[in-house]
Design a protein around this motif. Sequence first.
Motif, short mmCIF file in Angstrom:
data_model
loop_
_atom_site.label_atom_id
_atom_site.label_comp_id
_atom_site.label_asym_id
_atom_site.label_seq_id
_atom_site.Cartn_x
_atom_site.Cartn_y
_atom_site.Cartn_z
N MET A 1 -58.86 16.17 -46.04
CA MET A 1 -57.92 16.73 -47.03
C MET A 1 -57.97 18.26 -46.91
O MET A 1 -59.04 18.84 -46.84
N HIS A 2 -56.82 18.89 -46.87
CA HIS A 2 -56.73 20.34 -46.68
C HIS A 2 -56.26 21.08 -47.93
O HIS A 2 -55.86 22.24 -47.83
N ILE A 3 -56.29 20.43 -49.06
CA ILE A 3 -55.80 21.08 -50.28
C ILE A 3 -56.62 22.34 -50.61
O ILE A 3 -56.09 23.29 -51.19
N GLY A 4 -57.88 22.36 -50.19
CA GLY A 4 -58.74 23.53 -50.41
C GLY A 4 -58.18 24.79 -49.75
O GLY A 4 -58.37 25.90 -50.25
N ASN A 5 -57.47 24.61 -48.62
CA ASN A 5 -56.84 25.77 -47.97
C ASN A 5 -55.83 26.42 -48.89
O ASN A 5 -55.80 27.64 -49.03
N TYR A 6 -54.99 25.59 -49.51
CA TYR A 6 -53.93 26.16 -50.35
C TYR A 6 -54.44 26.60 -51.71
O TYR A 6 -53.89 27.53 -52.30
N ILE A 7 -55.48 25.95 -52.20
CA ILE A 7 -56.08 26.44 -53.44
C ILE A 7 -56.65 27.82 -53.20
O ILE A 7 -56.47 28.74 -54.02
N ALA A 8 -57.30 28.01 -52.06
CA ALA A 8 -57.83 29.34 -51.72
C ALA A 8 -56.69 30.35 -51.54
O ALA A 8 -56.78 31.49 -52.02
N LEU A 9 -55.64 29.93 -50.88
CA LEU A 9 -54.50 30.83 -50.67
C LEU A 9 -53.88 31.25 -52.01
O LEU A 9 -53.59 32.43 -52.23
N ALA A 10 -53.71 30.28 -52.91
CA ALA A 10 -53.15 30.59 -54.24
C ALA A 10 -54.11 31.49 -55.02
O ALA A 10 -53.69 32.48 -55.64
N HIS A 11 -55.39 31.16 -54.99
CA HIS A 11 -56.40 31.92 -55.72
C HIS A 11 -56.42 33.38 -55.26
O HIS A 11 -56.33 34.31 -56.07
N HIS A 12 -56.50 33.57 -53.97
CA HIS A 12 -56.58 34.94 -53.44
C HIS A 12 -55.24 35.67 -53.56
O HIS A 12 -55.21 36.88 -53.77
N SER A 13 -54.14 34.94 -53.46
CA SER A 13 -52.82 35.57 -53.65
C SER A 13 -52.69 36.11 -55.06
O SER A 13 -52.20 37.23 -55.27
N GLU A 14 -53.14 35.33 -56.04
CA GLU A 14 -53.05 35.78 -57.43
C GLU A 14 -54.04 36.93 -57.70
O GLU A 14 -53.72 37.84 -58.46
N GLN A 15 -55.21 36.89 -57.07
CA GLN A 15 -56.15 38.03 -57.22
C GLN A 15 -55.53 39.31 -56.67
O GLN A 15 -55.59 40.36 -57.31
N ILE B 1 -45.55 25.91 -55.27
CA ILE B 1 -44.66 24.82 -54.83
C ILE B 1 -45.43 23.84 -53.94
O ILE B 1 -45.36 22.62 -54.13
N VAL B 2 -46.17 24.36 -52.97
CA VAL B 2 -46.92 23.51 -52.04
C VAL B 2 -47.99 22.72 -52.79
O VAL B 2 -48.13 21.50 -52.59
#
Length: 152
Positions: free
Chosen positions: A1-15, A104-105
């Motif tokens: 499962m690669h959802i951790g990639n996008y959670i990290a991307l969202a987390h760091h994007s918002e930071q 969205i993703v």
Amino acid sequence: MHIGNYIALAHHSEQELTKAFRQVAEHHKDEPDIEQICQLLATWSEKHVNELKTFIERYSEENSNEPERLTQSLFEEPRSGGGALLRDLHDLWLMANEAELCWIVLSQAAQGLHDKKLEAACARFRDDTKRQLAFLLTRIKVAAPQTLIAAD
């Protein structure tokens, strides 16, 4: 499962978006609306960062420095002069679009996982991001003619 990639991307994007909103607020204090509204919009992104912690614990988070690289290329150094505000708003708009695409993703993944809490969080976060984008686009439209036509 690669959802951790996008959670990290969202987390760091918002930071990064939080930092960028605060940076623009500081650099453009002389504009009556920019300082206060950018500070407010920074708190929304900061709230997303904090609320994501539950999902980071659930799904983990993989390293992602992509948002930091985007910020470094957009906000290399403080801008000054006639076009500075327009360029800073333009860059904030690009960064906010990155965050919206993450929501969205992740929302699509949440639907696939039947994770109603993640799906609801993504919907709330995306609504906030849409409002950030609406402000930025409106303010860009106001600044553009003054900057591109009237200024020296």
